[in-house]
Design an enzyme around this catalytic site. Sequence first.
Site, PDB file in Angstrom:
ATOM      1  N   ASN A   9      34.070  38.919  38.466  1.00 49.68           N
ATOM      2  CA  ASN A   9      32.920  38.015  38.592  1.00 49.68           C
ATOM      3  C   ASN A   9      32.179  38.070  37.257  1.00 49.68           C
ATOM      4  O   ASN A   9      31.514  39.055  36.965  1.00 49.68           O
ATOM      5  CB  ASN A   9      32.029  38.512  39.748  1.00 49.68           C
ATOM      6  CG  ASN A   9      30.708  37.765  39.834  1.00 49.68           C
ATOM      7  OD1 ASN A   9      30.537  36.712  39.218  1.00 49.68           O
ATOM      8  ND2 ASN A   9      29.778  38.309  40.604  1.00 49.68           N
ATOM      9  N   TRP A  10      32.344  37.022  36.472  1.00 51.78           N
ATOM     10  CA  TRP A  10      31.753  37.044  35.127  1.00 51.78           C
ATOM     11  C   TRP A  10      30.235  36.874  35.151  1.00 51.78           C
ATOM     12  O   TRP A  10      29.568  37.132  34.169  1.00 51.78           O
ATOM     13  CB  TRP A  10      32.382  35.950  34.259  1.00 51.78           C
ATOM     14  CG  TRP A  10      33.801  36.211  33.847  1.00 51.78           C
ATOM     15  CD1 TRP A  10      34.587  37.274  34.194  1.00 51.78           C
ATOM     16  CD2 TRP A  10      34.614  35.382  32.990  1.00 51.78           C
ATOM     17  NE1 TRP A  10      35.825  37.162  33.616  1.00 51.78           N
ATOM     18  CE2 TRP A  10      35.868  36.009  32.869  1.00 51.78           C
ATOM     19  CE3 TRP A  10      34.406  34.175  32.311  1.00 51.78           C
ATOM     20  CZ2 TRP A  10      36.907  35.472  32.094  1.00 51.78           C
ATOM     21  CZ3 TRP A  10      35.435  33.636  31.558  1.00 51.78           C
ATOM     22  CH2 TRP A  10      36.667  34.282  31.445  1.00 51.78           C
ATOM     23  N   HIS A  96      26.997  36.269  47.307  1.00 53.76           N
ATOM     24  CA  HIS A  96      26.701  37.401  46.414  1.00 53.76           C
ATOM     25  C   HIS A  96      25.225  37.775  46.561  1.00 53.76           C
ATOM     26  O   HIS A  96      24.365  36.906  46.690  1.00 53.76           O
ATOM     27  CB  HIS A  96      27.029  37.029  44.966  1.00 53.76           C
ATOM     28  CG  HIS A  96      27.073  38.232  44.076  1.00 53.76           C
ATOM     29  ND1 HIS A  96      25.930  38.834  43.615  1.00 53.76           N
ATOM     30  CD2 HIS A  96      28.112  38.965  43.608  1.00 53.76           C
ATOM     31  CE1 HIS A  96      26.271  39.894  42.891  1.00 53.76           C
ATOM     32  NE2 HIS A  96      27.580  39.997  42.874  1.00 53.76           N
ATOM     33  N   GLU A  98      23.090  38.629  44.493  1.00 54.02           N
ATOM     34  CA  GLU A  98      22.187  38.018  43.500  1.00 54.02           C
ATOM     35  C   GLU A  98      21.795  36.604  43.929  1.00 54.02           C
ATOM     36  O   GLU A  98      20.674  36.165  43.684  1.00 54.02           O
ATOM     37  CB  GLU A  98      22.867  38.029  42.115  1.00 54.02           C
ATOM     38  CG  GLU A  98      22.925  39.450  41.553  1.00 54.02           C
ATOM     39  CD  GLU A  98      24.055  39.712  40.572  1.00 54.02           C
ATOM     40  OE1 GLU A  98      24.679  38.755  40.083  1.00 54.02           O
ATOM     41  OE2 GLU A  98      24.331  40.901  40.313  1.00 54.02           O
ATOM     42  N   GLU A 168      29.810  44.944  49.040  1.00 52.55           N
ATOM     43  CA  GLU A 168      29.126  45.323  47.804  1.00 52.55           C
ATOM     44  C   GLU A 168      27.752  45.912  48.133  1.00 52.55           C
ATOM     45  O   GLU A 168      26.782  45.161  48.322  1.00 52.55           O
ATOM     46  CB  GLU A 168      28.934  44.090  46.912  1.00 52.55           C
ATOM     47  CG  GLU A 168      30.216  43.405  46.533  1.00 52.55           C
ATOM     48  CD  GLU A 168      30.060  42.624  45.230  1.00 52.55           C
ATOM     49  OE1 GLU A 168      30.852  42.884  44.315  1.00 52.55           O
ATOM     50  OE2 GLU A 168      29.144  41.802  45.125  1.00 52.55           O
ATOM     51  N   GLY A 174      25.918  46.944  39.378  1.00 57.34           N
ATOM     52  CA  GLY A 174      25.365  46.968  38.021  1.00 57.34           C
ATOM     53  C   GLY A 174      24.515  48.192  37.730  1.00 57.34           C
ATOM     54  O   GLY A 174      23.811  48.249  36.729  1.00 57.34           O
ATOM     55  N   GLY A 235      32.196  43.280  38.450  1.00 52.79           N
ATOM     56  CA  GLY A 235      31.231  42.575  37.614  1.00 52.79           C
ATOM     57  C   GLY A 235      31.386  42.997  36.166  1.00 52.79           C
ATOM     58  O   GLY A 235      32.256  42.515  35.431  1.00 52.79           O
ATOM     59  N   GLY A 236      30.556  43.947  35.745  1.00 50.49           N
ATOM     60  CA  GLY A 236      30.506  44.370  34.345  1.00 50.49           C
ATOM     61  C   GLY A 236      31.863  44.672  33.732  1.00 50.49           C
ATOM     62  O   GLY A 236      32.157  44.255  32.600  1.00 50.49           O
TER      63      GLY A 236
HETATM   64  C1  PEP Z   1      29.260  42.331  41.370  1.00 53.37           C
HETATM   65  O1  PEP Z   1      28.171  41.896  41.052  1.00 53.37           O
HETATM   66  O2  PEP Z   1      30.019  41.645  42.094  1.00 53.37           O
HETATM   67  C2  PEP Z   1      29.618  43.668  40.897  1.00 53.37           C
HETATM   68  C3  PEP Z   1      30.443  44.378  41.613  1.00 53.37           C
HETATM   69  O3  PEP Z   1      29.027  44.100  39.728  1.00 53.37           O
HETATM   70  P1  PEP Z   1      29.297  45.486  38.937  1.00 53.37           P
HETATM   71  O4  PEP Z   1      30.772  45.719  38.968  1.00 53.37           O
HETATM   72  O5  PEP Z   1      28.784  45.215  37.555  1.00 53.37           O
HETATM   73  O6  PEP Z   1      28.542  46.528  39.676  1.00 53.37           O
END
Ligand code: PEP
Length: 253
Positions: A9-10, A96, A98, A168, A174, A235-236
């Site tokens: 997930n960019w 998600h 966010e 998640e 993050g 994510g990251g």
């Molecule tokens: C995400 O936001 O889907 C995620 C898993 O982020 P991160 O890997 O950066 O925690």
Amino acid sequence: MRKKIVAGNWKMNLNLQEGLALAKELNNALKADKPNCDVVICTPFIHLASVENVLDKSLIGLGAENCADKEKGAYTGEVSAEMVKSTGAQYVILGHSERRQYYGETPEILKEKVLLALKNGLKVIFCIGETLEERESNRQNPVCKAQLEGSVFNLSATEFANIIIAYEPIWAIGTGKTATSEQAEEMHAFIRSTVAEKFGKDVAENTSILYGGSCKASNAPELFAKPNIDGGLIGGAALKCEDFKGIIDAWKK
Ligand code: PEP
């Protein structure tokens, strides 16, 4: 049998040129060293059509990070599920945390988005997860169950076959704080049993449930070794080819 999946997930990172460069680099890396799992990258809307052109679809699937809750029309700035599909994308991330937290996406809105995504032939990576406060008061199970009931348990079993669940925990996204593999496995087993109660054991056994939240090459092997963890939503660590490939390679360990 359910699929093993590593999806990136960019988010709102990488301009078009940077995104294209990363997609090409990943494509080349996976061509040279074939993955043992399905790989998907979910990019900003404006990247989709260009990234689609540089991916070998037998190696990497493509997805959006969101789509509209309306079919078409006067909704300035929105991007419909049909538009996403027309780029060649096959997936969309919905729910998600966010989007729920910063853009007010409610279970009802998400229910509409899911229906439109499925109607347009997209597979949905549907995210659920609890806050730190909910975890600390031991409410993670009812919270995640309610998220499923609110947006995807209205589907038929046939429609639900196109849903990939991503667990998640919000406190792990993050933050560098990963759920332990035991905590994640416990939740994944609970989610699978909840799906089984609703749709039956066969559907539940065929549902891929991904873990997301500070997943990296160093912790992915332990997480993916758990029986109910079918991969990761990343994510990251999806923003650098080497980091993302390291997680994909966890399926080879
Ligand atoms: C995400 O936001 O889907 C995620 C898993 O982020 P991160 O890997 O950066 O925690």
